[in-house]
Enzyme design. Structure first.
Site, mmCIF file in Angstrom:
data_model
loop_
_atom_site.group_PDB
_atom_site.id
_atom_site.type_symbol
_atom_site.label_atom_id
_atom_site.label_comp_id
_atom_site.label_asym_id
_atom_site.label_seq_id
_atom_site.Cartn_x
_atom_site.Cartn_y
_atom_site.Cartn_z
ATOM 1 N N TYR A 133 4.195 6.601 9.803
ATOM 2 C CA TYR A 133 3.391 5.383 9.457
ATOM 3 C C TYR A 133 4.238 4.212 8.848
ATOM 4 O O TYR A 133 4.213 2.910 8.991
ATOM 5 C CB TYR A 133 2.251 5.711 8.496
ATOM 6 C CG TYR A 133 1.061 4.581 8.590
ATOM 7 C CD1 TYR A 133 -0.047 5.164 9.059
ATOM 8 C CD2 TYR A 133 1.130 3.717 7.650
ATOM 9 C CE1 TYR A 133 -0.969 3.996 9.260
ATOM 10 C CE2 TYR A 133 0.144 2.979 7.621
ATOM 11 C CZ TYR A 133 -1.005 3.060 8.297
ATOM 12 O OH TYR A 133 -2.063 2.187 8.320
ATOM 13 N N PRO A 190 -4.152 0.685 18.491
ATOM 14 C CA PRO A 190 -3.861 0.108 17.063
ATOM 15 C C PRO A 190 -3.876 1.066 15.907
ATOM 16 O O PRO A 190 -3.768 0.837 14.883
ATOM 17 C CB PRO A 190 -5.023 -0.922 16.839
ATOM 18 C CG PRO A 190 -6.233 -0.458 17.980
ATOM 19 C CD PRO A 190 -5.589 0.212 18.923
ATOM 20 N N HIS A 217 0.630 -1.206 -0.037
ATOM 21 C CA HIS A 217 -0.013 0.085 0.095
ATOM 22 C C HIS A 217 0.928 1.189 -0.060
ATOM 23 O O HIS A 217 1.560 1.353 1.021
ATOM 24 C CB HIS A 217 -0.760 0.124 1.280
ATOM 25 C CG HIS A 217 -2.088 -0.874 1.103
ATOM 26 N ND1 HIS A 217 -3.506 -0.646 1.010
ATOM 27 C CD2 HIS A 217 -2.010 -2.306 0.855
ATOM 28 C CE1 HIS A 217 -4.181 -1.545 1.090
ATOM 29 N NE2 HIS A 217 -3.387 -2.676 0.829
ATOM 30 N N TYR A 262 -9.238 5.769 6.992
ATOM 31 C CA TYR A 262 -9.086 6.113 8.455
ATOM 32 C C TYR A 262 -10.326 7.387 8.353
ATOM 33 O O TYR A 262 -9.883 8.467 7.892
ATOM 34 C CB TYR A 262 -7.856 6.652 8.941
ATOM 35 C CG TYR A 262 -6.874 5.723 9.141
ATOM 36 C CD1 TYR A 262 -6.266 5.027 8.205
ATOM 37 C CD2 TYR A 262 -6.651 5.121 10.382
ATOM 38 C CE1 TYR A 262 -5.063 4.097 8.319
ATOM 39 C CE2 TYR A 262 -5.932 4.141 10.808
ATOM 40 C CZ TYR A 262 -4.925 3.628 9.713
ATOM 41 O OH TYR A 262 -3.956 2.697 9.846
ATOM 42 N N LYS A 300 1.315 0.358 14.888
ATOM 43 C CA LYS A 300 2.691 0.233 15.112
ATOM 44 C C LYS A 300 3.028 -0.766 16.023
ATOM 45 O O LYS A 300 4.065 -1.199 16.202
ATOM 46 C CB LYS A 300 3.172 1.533 16.087
ATOM 47 C CG LYS A 300 3.114 2.648 15.102
ATOM 48 C CD LYS A 300 4.747 2.785 14.589
ATOM 49 C CE LYS A 300 4.945 3.665 13.297
ATOM 50 N NZ LYS A 300 4.370 2.827 12.031
#
Ligand code: PHB
Length: 395
Positions: free
Chosen positions: A386, A294, A76, A205, A298
């Protein structure tokens, strides 16, 4: 019946941290014994996190030539952030040249267990450690029981607690096992697995007035989705129709592919860092050392970063008799742990609606999200964190 064993490093816990550590030590010519209280089948079927940082993927592919991370996992190059009825893409590849991989943790474990067993290295299932003795000496010992109740005493040069958030080793390393820095959150995630193809190419998100939702995936046939709920919610209380209505209302602009829901769970959120990561001849890694909520994906990645650092410190200690790196382990590991704690807390607080949030709080939160997506510096911070900061090796 007591069985006595001897090894260089006794590793309690066959999760990602314990198994990757065992492989890194083997590369350095250091023997280890890995124990886990669970059966192989339990380890291989428990559904956990799914996102691997670029550095984690590169390491897994290097350790294991047969790793399926590239063939089964899915790269991704960005995520979508939703808020205020808008959708903004964070272009990881364009901003950092890095990406992440969606490759579920149980698949990572399946690969790592098979590799260890195929190499004839010591790995014991259904063996439960009860305590660690003598960590102030050069001969610490793990005391454990096997599935038939037989006692096992493993004498080692060093003991590693990779035994998760209910760690037994943490008692010895950090004093009372609760000794550490804590934060609880007033919400949790309601998670589902369902039989339907992905609803979106990238993860979404979404911060909405009704609360947070995350649209993730597992495979071309299965989706993983979450929505913010009360920590005391009963996962069996909602009907499938209510679940779909809740999710759909939180991702305006996307029509979710619905399908049979075959797993549901409520994940409580906690941030935790043990006060001590190492004492004498014992150290903590992964969830035994820290827990993150979550939202920043990580957890498993931080566990891998710990063991990269610890394996090189153990190599210095056990091969070159140099104590410097093991003495520096806790401080160096803590730097990344607190950066990851911050990132996970920040993503969580920016995206969820706290119970009792005022209109001011809501508008400020949207202002914060807008600050991130409208600034290249803001998007780059999110993308760097990220996709993962470079590993420290302490070398
Ligand atoms: C997941 O797919 O389980 C997942 C993805 C991203 C997260 C957390 C969980 O931040």
């Amino acid at each position: 019946m007591t069985t006595s064993l001897r090894t260089q490093v006794a590793i309690v816990g066959a999760g990602p941290a314990g198994l990757v550590l065992s492989h890194l030590l083997a590369e350095a010519g250091i023997d280890s014994i890995v124990l886990d209280s669970r059966s192989r089948a339990q380890i291989e079927t428990t559904i956990r996190a799914g996102i691997l940082e670029q550095g984690t993927v590169d390491l897994l592919a290097r350790i294991d030539p047969d790793s399926r991370v590239h063939s089964v996992g899915d790269r991704h190059d960005g995520i979508e952030l939703g808020f205020d009825g808008e959708r903004h893409r964070i272009d990881f590849a364009g901003l950092t040249g890095r990406g992440v991989w969606l490759y579920p943790q149980h698949e990572v474990l399946t690969d790592l267990l098979a590799l260890r067993l195929s190499r004839g290295q010591d790995l014991r299932f259904e063996v439960t450690a009860s305590r660690v003795d003598d960590i102030d000496s050069n001969r610490p010992r793990v005391i454990a029981a096997d599935r038939d109740g037989g006692e096992l005493i493993i004498e080692a040069d060093f003991v590693v607690g990779a035994d998760g958030s209910h760690s037994v080793v943490r008692h010895q390393v950090a004093g009372r096992s609760s000794e550490g820095y804590f934060r609880e959150y007033p919400f949790a995630w309601f998670g589902i697995l369902c039989e339907a193809p992905p609803s979106s190419e990238e993860l979404i998100y979404s911060n909405s007035d009704n609360g947070f939702a995350l649209i993730s995936q597992r495979s071309p046939e299965v989706q993983r989705m979450y929505f913010q709920c009360d920590p005391d919610a009963d996962p069996n209380e909602m009907s499938e129709a209510e679940i779909w209505d809740t999710l759909q209302a939180r991702v305006p602009g996307t029509t979710l592919n619905e399908g049979r829901i075959f797993q549901r769970d409520v994940l409580r959120f906690r941030s935790f860092v043990a006060r001590e990561l190492r004492h004498g001849r014992a150290a903590l890694v992964g969830d035994a050392a820290h827990t993150v909520p979550p939202t920043g994906a990580k957890g498993m990645n931080l566990a891998i970063a710990d063991v990269v650092l610890l394996s090189s410190a153990l190599e210095s200690l056990l091969v070159r008799r140099d104590e410097g790196p093991i003495d520096a382990y806790a401080e160096l590991a803590m730097r990344r742990i607190w950066k990851a704690q911050h990132f996970s807390w920040w993503m969580t607080s920016m995206l969820h609606i706290a119970p009792g949030a005022s209109d001011f709080d809501r508008r400020r939160q949207v202002g914060e999200l807008r600050t991130v997506v409208e600034s290249e510096a803001g998007r780059t911070y999110l993308a760097e964190a990220y996709t993962g900061w470079p590993f420290a090796t302490g070398a």
